[in-house]
Write an enzyme that holds these catalytic residues in place. Structure first.
Site, PDB file in Angstrom:
ATOM      1  N   GLY A 178       0.778  -1.233   0.000  1.00 25.28           N
ATOM      2  CA  GLY A 178       0.000   0.000   0.000  1.00 25.28           C
ATOM      3  C   GLY A 178       0.809   1.282   0.000  1.00 25.28           C
ATOM      4  N   ASP A 179       2.117   1.204   0.237  1.00 25.75           N
ATOM      5  CA  ASP A 179       2.914   2.439   0.273  1.00 25.75           C
ATOM      6  C   ASP A 179       4.357   2.151  -0.140  1.00 25.75           C
ATOM      7  OD1 ASP A 179       3.253   5.174   0.640  1.00 25.75           O
ATOM      8  OD2 ASP A 179       3.900   4.934   2.725  1.00 25.75           O
ATOM      9  N   ILE A 180       4.512   1.457  -1.247  1.00 23.37           N
ATOM     10  CA  ILE A 180       5.847   1.165  -1.755  1.00 23.37           C
ATOM     11  C   ILE A 180       6.429   2.413  -2.412  1.00 23.37           C
ATOM     12  CG2 ILE A 180       7.104  -0.078  -3.563  1.00 23.37           C
ATOM     13  CD1 ILE A 180       6.662  -1.826  -1.208  1.00 23.37           C
TER      14      ILE A 180
END
Length: 285
Positions: A178-180
């Site tokens: 979700g937040d790469i």
């Protein structure tokens, strides 16, 4: 760079021995080993655990607690190892390598940095024998874009259209980090590149690559020709349909801009929309 909940806060004067760290320092036999770090969503403290460097992370919002569940599920494959966990608290191996993806990009190794990120995401997406933890549906994240598009129109409308198409016809569902981005994948001298700070979503795997294109910062992201080249690199490295990846970039950039507007960051919103515009141009090319 992420839409929200990730910007470090200023020093609050909280000592390591005070809340929220004290129960875990005592319970897990930890020794403070650095200054506390406070973000909008978590409190972090470098510690020593059984003589080894570790990072204590205490969640203050539900999003981080969900991310903790996913971090445990990863089992240290493509991610920092979880050494202890309980309720709000997570104790992680401290990743202290001497390589930074942001520096790789600035040194002219953008393609290589993108391939590193894709390799880490591939590991995170590899099926595990244990069932998925309870995670957040990706559709829930796009509520902010649903609200921003009718008010602001323009590129927000195009982003919402792309999001509705993708979310309405999902492919290859799995747990998502979700937040790469370039700051959430760190290098361990012993174990290679490892992800930290997942948000814990369920959705189409292509979404996990979209934030790469708003990073390592919006100035780099808007460099002429950069999105076109890196979308080709990422699509090939990740085995993604190139056009669908561009749609995810458009959808995500609109969502991130909507978050910036909610936070009163008009300038950041406009710079993020520039990335969305590049995705539109690539789709129309």
């Amino acid at each position: 760079m992420s839409g929200r909940s990730l910007t470090p806060g200023t020093g609050t004067g909280t000592s390591p021995e005070s809340q929220p760290f004290s129960p875990w320092l005592r319970g897990w036999g930890l020794t403070p080993d650095g200054e506390p770090i406070h973000t909008h969503s978590s409190d972090l403290l470098p510690v020593r655990f059984e003589g080894q460097p570790a990072m204590l992370k205490v969640a203050r919002v539900d999003e981080e607690r969900v991310g903790h569940r996913l971090m445990v599920w990863y089992g240290g494959e493509g991610a920092a190892r979880v050494l202890r966990h309980h309720e709000d608290a997570l104790l992680l191996e401290r990743v202290e390598g001497d390589l930074l993806l942001t520096e790789m990009v600035r040194a002219g190794w953008d393609d290589e940095a993108s391939r590193v990120l894709c390799g880490v995401v591939r590991q995170l997406h590899t099926p595990r024998p244990q069932p998925w933890p309870e995670l957040t549906p990706l559709t829930r994240w796009f509520r902010s874009l649903e609200e921003a598009a009718p008010r602001s129109g323009g590129i927000f409308t195009l982003s919402l259209e792309a999001a509705r198409h993708l979310l309405g016809h999902p492919q290859d569902l799995r747990p998502l980090h979700g937040d790469i981005h370039h700051g959430n994948v760190l290098h361990s001298r012993e174990r290679g590149w490892l992800a930290i700070d997942p948000k814990g979503l369920i959705g189409e795997r292509g979404f996990d690559y979209a934030n790469l294109f708003c990073n390592p910062d919006l100035e780099v992201a808007a460099t002429p020709g950069r999105l076109a080249r890196q979308s080709t690199v990422v699509a090939e490295a990740a085995g993604l349909d190139h056009r669908r990846l561009l749609q995810w970039i458009l959808a995500y950039a609109g969502l991130s801009a909507a978050w910036h507007l909610e936070d009163g960051e008009e300038g950041q919103a406009q710079r993020t929309l520039a990335v969305a515009s590049l995705a539109v141009a690539a789709l129309n090319d």
